[in-house]
Design a protein around this motif. Sequence first.
Motif, mmCIF file in Angstrom:
data_model
loop_
_atom_site.group_PDB
_atom_site.id
_atom_site.type_symbol
_atom_site.label_atom_id
_atom_site.label_comp_id
_atom_site.label_asym_id
_atom_site.label_seq_id
_atom_site.Cartn_x
_atom_site.Cartn_y
_atom_site.Cartn_z
ATOM 1 N N PHE A 406 77.394 -47.359 48.263
ATOM 2 C CA PHE A 406 78.387 -48.313 48.780
ATOM 3 C C PHE A 406 77.713 -49.390 49.632
ATOM 4 O O PHE A 406 77.957 -50.592 49.446
ATOM 5 C CB PHE A 406 79.449 -47.544 49.571
ATOM 6 C CG PHE A 406 80.417 -48.406 50.324
ATOM 7 C CD1 PHE A 406 81.192 -49.371 49.671
ATOM 8 C CD2 PHE A 406 80.565 -48.286 51.712
ATOM 9 C CE1 PHE A 406 82.085 -50.172 50.369
ATOM 10 C CE2 PHE A 406 81.449 -49.083 52.413
ATOM 11 C CZ PHE A 406 82.211 -50.032 51.742
ATOM 12 N N LEU A 407 76.835 -48.950 50.523
ATOM 13 C CA LEU A 407 76.199 -49.937 51.407
ATOM 14 C C LEU A 407 75.285 -50.885 50.642
ATOM 15 O O LEU A 407 75.100 -52.040 51.043
ATOM 16 C CB LEU A 407 75.445 -49.234 52.552
ATOM 17 C CG LEU A 407 76.347 -48.500 53.565
ATOM 18 C CD1 LEU A 407 75.522 -47.902 54.700
ATOM 19 C CD2 LEU A 407 77.436 -49.408 54.146
ATOM 20 N N ASP A 408 74.739 -50.441 49.519
ATOM 21 C CA ASP A 408 73.970 -51.349 48.666
ATOM 22 C C ASP A 408 74.853 -52.505 48.192
ATOM 23 O O ASP A 408 74.437 -53.663 48.164
ATOM 24 C CB ASP A 408 73.400 -50.598 47.452
ATOM 25 C CG ASP A 408 72.172 -49.774 47.827
ATOM 26 O OD1 ASP A 408 71.627 -49.994 48.939
ATOM 27 O OD2 ASP A 408 71.774 -48.896 47.034
ATOM 28 N N MET A 412 74.647 -56.548 49.230
ATOM 29 C CA MET A 412 74.656 -57.577 48.194
ATOM 30 C C MET A 412 75.660 -58.675 48.554
ATOM 31 O O MET A 412 75.394 -59.857 48.414
ATOM 32 C CB MET A 412 75.097 -56.916 46.879
ATOM 33 C CG MET A 412 74.623 -57.592 45.646
ATOM 34 S SD MET A 412 73.065 -56.855 45.157
ATOM 35 C CE MET A 412 73.711 -55.471 44.206
ATOM 36 N N LYS A 413 76.821 -58.252 49.021
ATOM 37 C CA LYS A 413 77.871 -59.220 49.322
ATOM 38 C C LYS A 413 77.629 -59.933 50.656
ATOM 39 O O LYS A 413 77.926 -61.120 50.782
ATOM 40 C CB LYS A 413 79.221 -58.503 49.341
ATOM 41 C CG LYS A 413 80.401 -59.431 49.562
ATOM 42 C CD LYS A 413 81.696 -58.861 49.010
ATOM 43 C CE LYS A 413 82.854 -59.788 49.353
ATOM 44 N NZ LYS A 413 84.146 -59.216 49.001
ATOM 45 N N TYR A 414 77.138 -59.206 51.632
ATOM 46 C CA TYR A 414 76.889 -59.822 52.946
ATOM 47 C C TYR A 414 75.446 -59.582 53.376
ATOM 48 O O TYR A 414 75.180 -58.758 54.249
ATOM 49 C CB TYR A 414 77.778 -59.208 54.021
ATOM 50 C CG TYR A 414 79.261 -59.153 53.742
ATOM 51 C CD1 TYR A 414 80.056 -60.288 53.890
ATOM 52 C CD2 TYR A 414 79.872 -57.948 53.374
ATOM 53 C CE1 TYR A 414 81.422 -60.228 53.658
ATOM 54 C CE2 TYR A 414 81.229 -57.878 53.155
ATOM 55 C CZ TYR A 414 82.015 -59.014 53.296
ATOM 56 O OH TYR A 414 83.356 -58.944 53.080
ATOM 57 N N PRO A 415 74.512 -60.294 52.779
ATOM 58 C CA PRO A 415 73.116 -60.068 53.186
ATOM 59 C C PRO A 415 72.962 -60.374 54.673
ATOM 60 O O PRO A 415 73.586 -61.307 55.176
ATOM 61 C CB PRO A 415 72.336 -61.084 52.347
ATOM 62 C CG PRO A 415 73.299 -61.671 51.378
ATOM 63 C CD PRO A 415 74.679 -61.411 51.854
ATOM 64 N N ARG A 416 72.212 -59.580 55.330
ATOM 65 C CA ARG A 416 71.860 -59.786 56.740
ATOM 66 C C ARG A 416 72.995 -59.575 57.738
ATOM 67 O O ARG A 416 72.819 -59.798 58.903
ATOM 68 C CB ARG A 416 71.265 -61.192 56.952
ATOM 69 C CG ARG A 416 69.908 -61.371 56.317
ATOM 70 C CD ARG A 416 69.366 -62.762 56.554
ATOM 71 N NE ARG A 416 70.249 -63.813 56.003
ATOM 72 C CZ ARG A 416 70.249 -64.186 54.730
ATOM 73 N NH1 ARG A 416 69.412 -63.628 53.876
ATOM 74 N NH2 ARG A 416 71.083 -65.120 54.310
ATOM 75 N N GLY A 419 76.270 -56.062 61.423
ATOM 76 C CA GLY A 419 77.515 -55.600 62.043
ATOM 77 C C GLY A 419 78.449 -55.034 60.991
ATOM 78 O O GLY A 419 78.975 -53.927 61.130
ATOM 79 N N LYS A 420 78.616 -55.797 59.916
ATOM 80 C CA LYS A 420 79.468 -55.349 58.807
ATOM 81 C C LYS A 420 78.999 -54.005 58.291
ATOM 82 O O LYS A 420 79.782 -53.073 58.091
ATOM 83 C CB LYS A 420 79.362 -56.345 57.638
ATOM 84 C CG LYS A 420 80.350 -57.435 57.657
ATOM 85 C CD LYS A 420 81.418 -57.195 56.581
ATOM 86 C CE LYS A 420 82.352 -58.395 56.516
ATOM 87 N NZ LYS A 420 83.545 -58.299 57.295
ATOM 88 N N LEU A 421 77.700 -53.942 58.061
ATOM 89 C CA LEU A 421 77.110 -52.751 57.484
ATOM 90 C C LEU A 421 77.403 -51.524 58.349
ATOM 91 O O LEU A 421 77.815 -50.483 57.853
ATOM 92 C CB LEU A 421 75.596 -52.961 57.379
ATOM 93 C CG LEU A 421 74.889 -52.427 56.154
ATOM 94 C CD1 LEU A 421 75.512 -52.906 54.867
ATOM 95 C CD2 LEU A 421 73.416 -52.847 56.214
#
Length: 838
Positions: A406-408, A412-416, A419-421
């Motif tokens: 999922f985190l991959d 992909m959607k929000y590189p860098r 916080g989101k991660l």
Amino acid sequence: MNAPLEDSLTPQIRVEDDRTGLSITTLRSALADNLFYIQGKFPGTATKNDYYMALAYTVRDRLLQRWLNTTQTYRKNVKVVCYLSAEFLIGPQLVNNLINLGIYAKIRQAVEESGLSLQELIEQEEEPGLGNGGLGRLAACYLDSLSTLEIPAIGYGIRYEFGIFDQEIRDGWQVEITDKWLQYGNPWEIARPEEYVEVKFGGRSEHYYDEKGNYRVRWIPDRVVKGVPYDTPILGYQVNTANTLRLWKAEAIESFDFQAFNIGDYYGAVDAKIVSENLTKILYPNDEVIQGKELRLQQQYFFVSCALQDMIRLLLSTEVSLETFHQQFAVQLNDTHPAIGVAELMRLLVDEHRIDWDKAWHITQNTFAFTNHTLLPEALEKWPIELFGRLLPRHLEIIYEINQRFLDRVRMKYPRDLGKLSRLSLIDESGERYVRMANLACVGSHAINGVAELHTELLKKTVLKDFYEFFPEKFANVTNGVTPRRWMVLSNPRLTRLITEKIGDRWITHLDDLRKLETLADDASFRQQWRQIKQETKGDLAAYIRKKLDIIVDPKSLFDIQVKRIHEYKRQHLNVLHVITFYNRLKHDRDLDITPRTFIFGGKAAPGYFMAKLIIKLIVSVANIVNNDPDVRDRMKVVFIPDFNVTLGQRIYPAADLSEQISTAGKEASGTGNMKFALNGALTIGTLDGANVEIREEVGAENFFLFGLTTEEVYGLKARGYRPFDYYNQNAELKAVIDLISSGFFSHGDVDLFKPLIDNLLYRDDYMLLADYQSYIDTQEKVSQAYRDRENWTRMSILNVARMGKFSSDRSIREYAQKIWKVEPVPVELLQLCPGGQ
Ligand code: CR1
């Protein structure tokens, strides 16, 4: 209680034999037979409870044809809804079954001709208290609607030996008494020990290559527990469908500890048995706050594993491939309590049935849907990694794998965006590490819903914001509903008869039909009848209060009622501030022309929730002073009705004039008591919270008493820095109320007793009572004025009922069926009859 309606038999039933016939003679002899052969009693020595049991079996016999035929129908490749819930607060079963079978009047006649009182037997029934409050009761309403709508469904849960505690009030304090609901047996359930499953705990996982060289994992547990199903029929209203509520009881696997036994450790072997059976001993009595106890996680995993294994077995018994699991079952997660199901289904598919990961994940995601029931942060379930890994080592590995994949995608959607991660991760790594159950539920489901429009919007903006941004297409709203069968036909027979006389009985399954009452609101003689019924129903409650509590209340006074769990966010103490304001006004002006009121409270507090218990103590203390003050006699009374439960709800909701729905805006996800009250003709005083918003929209702003801050205003005020003390200082009447409590006036001079509560209000007031106080008081004044105009009040009451169609659980279930589950009704035909029936 009289029959709410004429008996009407479901047309399809064709089975009448000596055991299940419906003639009065057959019913009477069935009752006598059951007393003798099942209870083992002669009439002379039988207790009331024996008679109740005999009657319950007599009714159950008449239900079995439908039940068994329903089960048969579902073996034939139809999609089944599986509602997974740690709680099902189903309430007493006898009357509900009589009504749904359409045999109430017949049974009453048979019982009375046998020299018994039906009402007395009804009162013998112990309700199964297998839930805390709204969440468990919602599950019960949904089962009723699923059956009534003829949708194939199974409710899966836990057969707690001790349900929610019985509440007693001693010296104003709540005392918890163990709920021994099973002590005299439960006639509504049938044990199916042959359908047991095994559930593993602890140990380790072993990674290996199988005979074909494929990488595999197996789980070597250190403990195995047996799950034994107990089935209860949930009959729909005048249909043949009787779905099953399947509750699991934990038992020891004898063979497992034979080793200990063989080496002479008899006690050790018995210990293991006790440990296993502890699993389903008791319901955790907390509402919307997690306790984080290991036993609780064990309970959750236990019933979810039992349920999923049961489904797989069902499916495999029908030649259909396991890969179609998601086409055969729609599994609803009632809050995060069953969310471990996501990892368990993956384990069953991948490890035990050797389906490859991607396929298994597709099946899993398309199987589950998740309902969130609360925005309170203290209710968000999370389990310490250490505990989780010790109990469910393989599931932890699976969750890590799900998370990594999922985190991959997130990366992909929000590189860098670190916080989101970290917010989306299934693992909370901000300090001690935890598994986040809501995140697991969101990732593992294809649909996520809140329980009222406002709640769903707030979910998207707050607790589940990141998930909403990541997969907006998963989100939907399904506003809660309640079943009109229990919450009107059963609990309010008088109003049921009146309404049916006027508009026919279709409204019972098509609640929108109540709209036809609108024009009658202008009919003075109808209003008169309506008022008369409310008066009689209030008289019944007054009689109950007198009998149980020795308090005399006037049925002509305004019945102002707040019944629900005791919680700071629900603000029973704001209600108390009004009670004292009302009292002070009367004291200061003894000739004040006030609308007499009876303030009624009820609800349980979580045993460990000090502030909630102190609120109960405050209510009872205020009641003791007020009820014994000759200055205010006849103009106000305060009553705390102990042990609020489904049975009591059935007495209370119909007797209300005013429904208190006064939570801080943004805190009550939906509420369902608000619906039960309004459906029974109470007007609501409420904030713009939960489903209140939609109730007000439906009944019309002019028929609803609105007060208080909006959610936005609450957020805004908090952000600017809320200072409750300023409100206290600037409002003389509020100050007088608070000072009176602080002075020890309600506590025999004890100035410390309520200090924690008062200090909390003055210096924290997280739920903003002081900010809402004036608006609440002003609105209560409007209520008092409105009540004086009886004709108009009655009009508003009728219009409230007429416009409650939306809040039937039938509507909610139709929405789930269409939007989320993609299931259709499957009418049940009574094909296979018992030998005696042919
Ligand atoms: C909510 O507090 C809602 C019910 C049923 C409760 C209440 O507002 O009506 O769920 N939530 O949806 C709850 O018990 C654990 O959360």
